[in-house]
Design a protein around this motif. Structure first.
Motif, mmCIF file in Angstrom:
data_model
loop_
_atom_site.group_PDB
_atom_site.id
_atom_site.type_symbol
_atom_site.label_atom_id
_atom_site.label_comp_id
_atom_site.label_asym_id
_atom_site.label_seq_id
_atom_site.Cartn_x
_atom_site.Cartn_y
_atom_site.Cartn_z
ATOM 1 N N HIS A 161 0.832 -1.208 0.000
ATOM 2 C CA HIS A 161 0.000 0.000 0.000
ATOM 3 C C HIS A 161 0.867 1.259 0.000
ATOM 4 N N LEU A 162 1.970 1.217 0.740
ATOM 5 C CA LEU A 162 2.878 2.355 0.776
ATOM 6 C C LEU A 162 3.658 2.492 -0.530
ATOM 7 N N ILE A 163 3.929 1.375 -1.187
ATOM 8 C CA ILE A 163 4.600 1.438 -2.488
ATOM 9 C C ILE A 163 3.693 2.123 -3.506
ATOM 10 N N LEU A 164 2.399 1.808 -3.442
ATOM 11 C CA LEU A 164 1.445 2.506 -4.307
ATOM 12 C C LEU A 164 1.448 3.994 -3.970
ATOM 13 N N PHE A 198 1.035 9.160 1.945
ATOM 14 C CA PHE A 198 0.153 8.697 3.024
ATOM 15 C C PHE A 198 -1.318 8.820 2.633
ATOM 16 N N TRP A 199 -1.654 9.838 1.850
ATOM 17 C CA TRP A 199 -3.030 9.998 1.370
ATOM 18 C C TRP A 199 -3.450 8.795 0.534
ATOM 19 N N VAL A 200 -2.621 8.456 -0.446
ATOM 20 C CA VAL A 200 -2.943 7.343 -1.344
ATOM 21 C C VAL A 200 -2.940 6.018 -0.589
ATOM 22 N N ALA A 201 -1.916 5.793 0.238
ATOM 23 C CA ALA A 201 -1.856 4.544 1.006
ATOM 24 C C ALA A 201 -3.064 4.422 1.930
ATOM 25 N N GLY A 202 -3.485 5.545 2.508
ATOM 26 C CA GLY A 202 -4.633 5.529 3.402
ATOM 27 C C GLY A 202 -5.919 5.158 2.708
ATOM 28 N N PHE A 203 -6.180 5.760 1.530
ATOM 29 C CA PHE A 203 -7.444 5.394 0.870
ATOM 30 C C PHE A 203 -7.344 4.050 0.168
ATOM 31 N N ASP A 204 -6.118 3.601 -0.183
ATOM 32 C CA ASP A 204 -5.961 2.258 -0.747
ATOM 33 C C ASP A 204 -6.267 1.197 0.312
ATOM 34 N N LEU A 205 -5.937 1.489 1.558
ATOM 35 C CA LEU A 205 -6.281 0.559 2.642
ATOM 36 C C LEU A 205 -7.792 0.367 2.732
ATOM 37 N N LEU A 206 -8.528 1.466 2.655
ATOM 38 C CA LEU A 206 -9.982 1.377 2.712
ATOM 39 C C LEU A 206 -10.528 0.611 1.514
ATOM 40 N N ASP A 246 -11.310 -6.716 -0.667
ATOM 41 C CA ASP A 246 -10.643 -7.949 -1.097
ATOM 42 C C ASP A 246 -10.019 -8.726 0.061
ATOM 43 N N ILE A 247 -10.410 -8.414 1.281
ATOM 44 C CA ILE A 247 -9.767 -9.026 2.438
ATOM 45 C C ILE A 247 -9.875 -10.551 2.415
ATOM 46 N N ASP A 248 -11.036 -11.077 2.071
ATOM 47 C CA ASP A 248 -11.227 -12.532 2.047
ATOM 48 C C ASP A 248 -10.455 -13.180 0.906
ATOM 49 N N VAL A 249 -10.457 -12.538 -0.255
ATOM 50 C CA VAL A 249 -9.729 -13.059 -1.413
ATOM 51 C C VAL A 249 -8.227 -13.058 -1.144
ATOM 52 N N ASP A 250 -7.725 -11.988 -0.536
ATOM 53 C CA ASP A 250 -6.297 -11.908 -0.212
ATOM 54 C C ASP A 250 -5.883 -13.041 0.721
ATOM 55 N N LYS A 251 -6.723 -13.314 1.710
ATOM 56 C CA LYS A 251 -6.419 -14.405 2.639
ATOM 57 C C LYS A 251 -6.427 -15.752 1.917
ATOM 58 N N LYS A 252 -7.403 -15.943 1.058
ATOM 59 C CA LYS A 252 -7.545 -17.211 0.344
ATOM 60 C C LYS A 252 -6.377 -17.459 -0.600
ATOM 61 N N LEU A 253 -5.916 -16.395 -1.268
ATOM 62 C CA LEU A 253 -4.846 -16.542 -2.252
ATOM 63 C C LEU A 253 -3.457 -16.361 -1.657
ATOM 64 N N GLY A 254 -3.402 -16.049 -0.362
ATOM 65 C CA GLY A 254 -2.110 -15.874 0.287
ATOM 66 C C GLY A 254 -1.401 -14.589 -0.094
ATOM 67 N N LEU A 255 -2.178 -13.571 -0.487
ATOM 68 C CA LEU A 255 -1.594 -12.279 -0.838
ATOM 69 C C LEU A 255 -1.367 -11.452 0.415
ATOM 70 N N HIS A 256 -0.346 -10.615 0.358
ATOM 71 C CA HIS A 256 0.013 -9.812 1.524
ATOM 72 C C HIS A 256 -0.636 -8.443 1.432
ATOM 73 N N SER A 257 -1.432 -8.129 2.426
ATOM 74 C CA SER A 257 -2.056 -6.809 2.507
ATOM 75 C C SER A 257 -2.287 -6.507 3.978
ATOM 76 N N ILE A 258 -2.399 -5.254 4.302
ATOM 77 C CA ILE A 258 -2.662 -4.881 5.692
ATOM 78 C C ILE A 258 -4.012 -5.427 6.179
ATOM 79 N N PRO A 259 -5.096 -5.345 5.354
ATOM 80 C CA PRO A 259 -6.370 -5.930 5.809
ATOM 81 C C PRO A 259 -6.282 -7.429 6.105
#
Length: 284
Positions: free
Chosen positions: A138-141, A173-181, A186-199
């Motif tokens: 998210h911070l890279i974005l 920080f603005w972009v990373a903040g709204f990207d988090l929201l 995709d929180i469930d999909v990220d968990k299922k696929l093993g992707l790394h995200s803050i959510p």
């Protein structure tokens, strides 16, 4: 002609062309402040071309690398990179065309812009890799869009003053903040696929709190930008309105997760435009 129009529409959907509203205002904010007003039609045209080619490149790289992931996500399964409307070879051609276009535009801006053009492309093209091994994606974005003000001031002054760095950190920080929201969808999909995200790592509630911290830092760094750049009353009003809009964004998401799209697109889109208009007025 009909097929050409359809292809253009598909590419516009691929890179979400309408989302250019997020990066364009902050490029021109830096250019206006750097020039202390109007910076000329030449840089206006080159600035637009640089912003669009860079963003097209970054988004197309993301879509190309993520086509396997997008195919497994119900929210993204109908994207042109997944449903066959745009082939991988067409995406690669589009990526190459925009990368070359960005470097050429940078060459016509000035020497420093040309020298940093390739490093900028490397940074903005790296986002997709990070979410495969780090929740800091998210911070890279944020960094990718945060480069916009730096590119803007380089075009005008061929330098990178401190106020631009402060503005860029705020954008990060603005972009990373709204990207988090936005990524809460995709929180469930990220968990299922093993992707790394803050959510997926910290959960929805903690993610919203982290987003609030990021947006608080956004306001602080934008305030520091105004102070360092010698802004006057309208610049301070821009920061104040931005703070209120970010607070409203969090209010919308906290109240109803289904309003994430409204918070993401509408509020943040208007924030950049209002900020830009007030900075222009401040520098007239």
């Amino acid at each position: 002609m009909k097929k050409l129009n359809e292809l253009l529409n598909d590419f516009s959907e691929l890179v979400m062309f309408k989302h250019s509203v997020f990066s364009l205002p902050f490029i021109f904010i830096a250019m206006v402040v750097g020039a202390k007003g109007w910076f000329g039609f030449k840089l206006l045209i080159l600035g637009i071309l640089a912003a669009l080619t860079a963003r097209n490149f970054a988004m197309a790289v993301n879509r190309y690398l993520d086509r396997d992931i997008d195919a497994l996500n119900p929210r993204t399964v109908n994207r042109p990179n997944v449903d066959g409307r745009i082939s991988p070879s067409q995406m690669l051609a589009f990526i190459s065309l925009n990368a070359i276009g960005f470097v050429i535009v940078a060459y016509f801006v000035n020497d420093l812009a040309f020298k940093i053009s390739i490093p900028i492309l490397i940074v903005i093209g790296s986002y997709s890799y990070f979410k495969r091994f780090s929740f800091l994606a998210h911070l890279i974005l944020g960094i990718s869009l945060g480069l916009a003000p730096i590119a803007g001031v380089v075009a005008v002054t061929e330098t990178i003053p401190l106020w631009t760095v402060l503005l860029s950190i705020g954008v990060m920080f603005w972009v990373a903040g709204f990207d988090l929201l936005y990524s809460l969808q995709d929180i469930d999909v990220d968990k299922k696929l093993g992707l790394h995200s803050i959510p997926s790592k910290f959960g929805a509630k903690n993610t919203m709190n982290i987003s609030k911290v990021f947006h608080l830092l956004t306001v602080i760094f934008w305030l520091l930008f105004v102070i360092q750049s010698g802004g006057s009353i309208f610049a301070y009003i821009a920061v104040m309105i931005s703070a209120l809009m970010l607070a409203y964004e969090h209010y919308l998401v906290n109240k109803d997760f289904r309003k994430i799209d409204r918070a993401f697109f509408t509020v943040n889109g208007y924030l950049g435009i209002v900020f830009f208009i007030l900075i222009v007025i401040d520098n007239i």
